[in-house]
Structure formats: C-alpha cells, structure tokens
Design a protein around this motif. Structure first.
Motif, mmCIF file in Angstrom:
data_model
loop_
_atom_site.group_PDB
_atom_site.id
_atom_site.type_symbol
_atom_site.label_atom_id
_atom_site.label_comp_id
_atom_site.label_asym_id
_atom_site.label_seq_id
_atom_site.Cartn_x
_atom_site.Cartn_y
_atom_site.Cartn_z
ATOM 1 N N LEU A 26 0.853 -1.197 0.000
ATOM 2 C CA LEU A 26 0.000 0.000 0.000
ATOM 3 C C LEU A 26 0.891 1.250 0.000
ATOM 4 N N PRO A 27 0.369 2.396 -0.405
ATOM 5 C CA PRO A 27 -0.980 2.602 -0.937
ATOM 6 C C PRO A 27 -1.105 2.146 -2.393
ATOM 7 N N LEU A 28 -2.330 1.851 -2.799
ATOM 8 C CA LEU A 28 -2.604 1.511 -4.193
ATOM 9 C C LEU A 28 -2.965 2.792 -4.952
ATOM 10 N N GLU A 66 -9.152 -0.114 -2.744
ATOM 11 C CA GLU A 66 -8.254 -0.751 -1.780
ATOM 12 C C GLU A 66 -9.007 -1.742 -0.890
#
Lengths: 272, 272
Positions: free
Chosen positions: B74-76, B82
């Motif tokens: 993460l983050p995406l 997510e």
C-alpha cells in the motif's frame, strides 16, 4: 412500511440468565418496539443453559425472514463463549453491531459498518442534537468494553475527535479526563467521575449503569436502582451539557436499536 | 522446517505502480526473505492496471498451497478499490493483518487476531526489547492510517497503555504529545514532532517515512531520502529511547513480516 408493503420490521431478543439490569434493558427494548410497531420476540434461557441451545435459537432467527434484527443481551453467563455466540449472528441482522467484522469496518477509514452499535450511536446523536461540535475536540472515553467503550472511541474518531481511552489501569485518569471537552463515561463504577475530574464547560455523557441495591427504599419498584459513573450533583455544576442516569443515554440506545432494526428491514425488503 | 518436512514458507507480494517508497519497501522485504530462506514472488503491475488483474493475481495466490503469506503493498493507485482488494486476500494468508475481520479481532477484548499487523508488532517488540513498560503508560499515536496509526493504537490498548490518538484535525497536538510517556509518530509529515512536543524521558518511535527529494546529493543512491516524522536532532536530547529513520522501525516491520509468514506456514503445515 406496513401500509406500502404489508411488512413490519421484526426484532428477536435472546436473554440468558436472571441479571436484573439485563432484564430491565430487555423490558425497555420490547416496550419501545411495541410503541413504534416493530414486532418483537424474546427467547429466554435459564442461567445454566447450554451453548448449543443458544446457537440453535440464533440459527432459527438467522433463517427466519420475518426477523430483521437479532440481539443477544450481554453480558452472558461465564460458561458461554460470548465470541462464538456473537459470531453466529448473521451480519445482516446484527443490529447491535458487535460482530468483529462490523467492528473492523467501524474502525477502519474508508469503510462503512453495516450497523453502528446502539449506545455509541445514541451518544453521537445526543451530541449532535445538543449542538456539540465533535470534530477536533478532545474526547475522553472512560472504559473499554466491547459493547460501549471500544465502539464509542472508534465512532468518535470517525467524527474526527481526538480520542483518549481511559481504563482501570490508567495511572492518572482524573488528570486526563480534566482536559477533555467531551467525556463519555462507561466504566460501570458508580460515582467514579467526580467534579474534580471535569473541566468547566465540559460535555458529559454518562453511560454507566451500576445496579445498586436499594431494597430498603419502598419507592424503588424493582428493589434496586441504576446509578451512573458520574457524580451528577458535582458534575452538573461544571458541565455545560450532562446526561442523567437513568433517563439519559439509555433511551437513546433503545431508540438507535429501533432505528437499526428499521434500517435492516428496509434493506431486506428493498424498501426506501 | 525445510529439514524436517521439506517445505519452506512462501510469500507473495503484489506491487502496483512506481512509487519510489513502495519499491524500496518491497525490495527490502524480498531481500530479507532471501536472507532467512523464505521463498518470495513479486507480481508487479503498471500504474494503470485494472482491478480485475490484481484480483486475479490474488485469487491465484490464495489457491497456491506453496504461498503462506500474501502482501499487497500500500498505498494503491487511487483508481483501485483498496478495500475490495484487501478483502480478497485469504484471511489465513493475510500476513499484513489488514483484513477488517482481523482488525475487529485486534480491537475487541477477549478475541485474538490471526496476524498482528507488522509495523505495530515491530513497535511493541522494540518497546519490550528496550525494557519499556507499556501497561498503564500514557501513549500517544500520531496519525490514524489503517496500516499504522489505527492498528498501533489498538495494539497498545491490548498491552494496557492509556492511548490518545492525535491526527491532522487535533487542535493541540503538541500539548497532548508532551504528556506522553510513549510517542509513536506515524503521520507521514517530515519533522512534525519537535523537541517542544516531548516530555523529557519520553520513549519515541518514529514510524514516519516521507520520501524527500535529494537528487542534488550524489551520496543518495536512489535520488531521494526517507525522512521521519520526528526532528531527530531535537528529540534525541529529550527522549530516553528514540528510533532513527531510516533504520529504526522499518527493519522491525520487515522482521515481523517474516515472522508472520513463518507462523502462517507453520499453521498451514501443522508444524510446531
């Protein structure tokens, strides 16, 4: 809803044992259902019942399409596995919001719980209706039970309060609490929060309910009285807003239970 | 484990996009796996990949019995959901512990999460190994992300600290932090925590990692440097224990990931 689609919401309550406070709560909930036209059923078990008996009753309610909300009155007797029993409540009917998946969704940003637990929801509703701003305020939650303290602290964070959680092992609860703009007391210790714990102007919600034996007092119908965590006489001189016990947060909890049950029924019947 | 049952733990990592900090983290994790004999696979997707591509990769890893841990870095990118992607990781392989059911079990008393998220677990491990008592201490967590701030505040509560959660909307973060015995900074804001925020003797764990562009500095291999949330020069004069960035909590996070992956493999193979 009854007029439009010929259905009413249904709430099933499971009550185990003979705790007086639990009996009072269940009685109040059923009465409130009657007043607003929600169908309710109570299944009572003796203190010594088996886990399987409770699980069977739950399973039947899970499958019963006329039941939209299922509530297991807590606490359960010690010999029953509370976690296992709460896990067995269908997520879609978990109007108390105590399933760990629901609590996880309550805790995490960007996620939405299916139900917000009733007492925390009632507290926030009281704050909002009293015009109390929550965002950015320092809030102290006293107590960290799964049914009140924990979900209340999580819900206050969703409303962007700065939250501190005080509990039995906290070394300086008085000092921490005295810095709070909003105090939510849910420790279950009668008169724990004295005037010296409060900042002048603080908002105080008292969720504590300790059954105190007053059998000598003939004015008490059931031989006991529910006392709060907050010493009301001292706190009322300092607080800008304060809730009494009984009559404060309790009725809001019941109202939120009805609201969650109605929401669940609407979801189940696709009624908007 | 390899000697006894001819199996090694397997970790699958999914990395989407080209964030430099994410690439660094994944590189460190893979290197650590190699060092301890954990098999690792990385599946990389371009920034513009579809949700289905990621979900397909996850589904394959969920079914692959040689994979015991799955990690989505993460983050995406914003266009991916997510929540949906994390929910698709099998609970038994969720070595990051980010599934909401796992977070709910981490939050609730009397329940046990399958995995404790790696960074919070690393923080607690650092505290314990440094001889810092947690029970009853005032702890402030700065930041409330799902991946660090939230699970760290929940884990500290499991260890009976009195926890306050400070975030971007907190009105007096400096004052609240200056009362803490233990400060865990995870805001992602470089140098946010100055000396004036700290009580003398406080224990300070810096989980912040802000990639700061230092491309003019030829000594920086990747053209950027990770900076912490804490102004180290000022804090080191006050803190009794303090972690640097990089080199403090980061390696502990990686170590806990290996530990969770090993635990998962042991569970899967019934190896004790």
């Amino acid at each position: 809803m009854k007029k439009s689609i010929g259905k009413v919401p249904g709430l099933a309550v499971i009550l185990v044992g003979e705790r007086r406070d639990s009996q009072t709560y269940v009685r109040n909930k059923i009465k409130a259902c009657e007043e607003v036209g929600i169908k309710s059923i109570v299944t009572e078990f003796a203190d010594g019942c088996t886990e399987d008996e409770v699980l069977n009753a739950l399973s039947n309610y899970n499958q019963d399409s006329s039941i939209n909300g299922i509530l297991v009155q807590l606490p359960l007797p010690q010999h029953l596995d509370e976690g296992k029993i709460l896990d067995a409540v269908s997520l879609e009917k978990d109007v108390d919001g105590f399933h760990p998946l629901n609590i996880g969704n309550l805790a995490m940003r960007g996620r939405e719980p299916l139900f917000i637990p009733c007492t925390p929801k009632g507290c926030i509703e009281l704050l909002i209706r009293s015009g109390v701003e929550i965002m950015g305020k320092n809030a102290v939650v006293i107590g960290r039970s799964n049914i009140v303290g924990l979900p209340t602290s999580l819900l206050l964070q969703r409303h962007h309060a700065t939250v501190s959680i005080v509990h039995a092992l906290t070394k300086n609860p008085e000092q921490i609490t005295s810095e709070a703009d909003i105090v939510i007391a849910a420790a279950g210790v009668a008169n724990l929060v004295r005037g010296s714990w409060l900042k002048p102007g603080a908002v105080v919600l008292d969720v504590g309910t300790c059954p105190v034996d007053v059998s000598v007092d003939p004015s008490c119908e059931y031989g006991y009285r529910l006392m709060g965590d907050v010493c009301y006489e001292e706190a009322m001189r300092l607080a800008s807003v304060i809730t009494p016990v009984p009559g404060g947060v309790g009725p809001m909890t019941v109202a939120m239970l009805l609201s969650n049950t109605l929401d669940s029924a609407k979801r189940a019947y696709g009624f908007t």
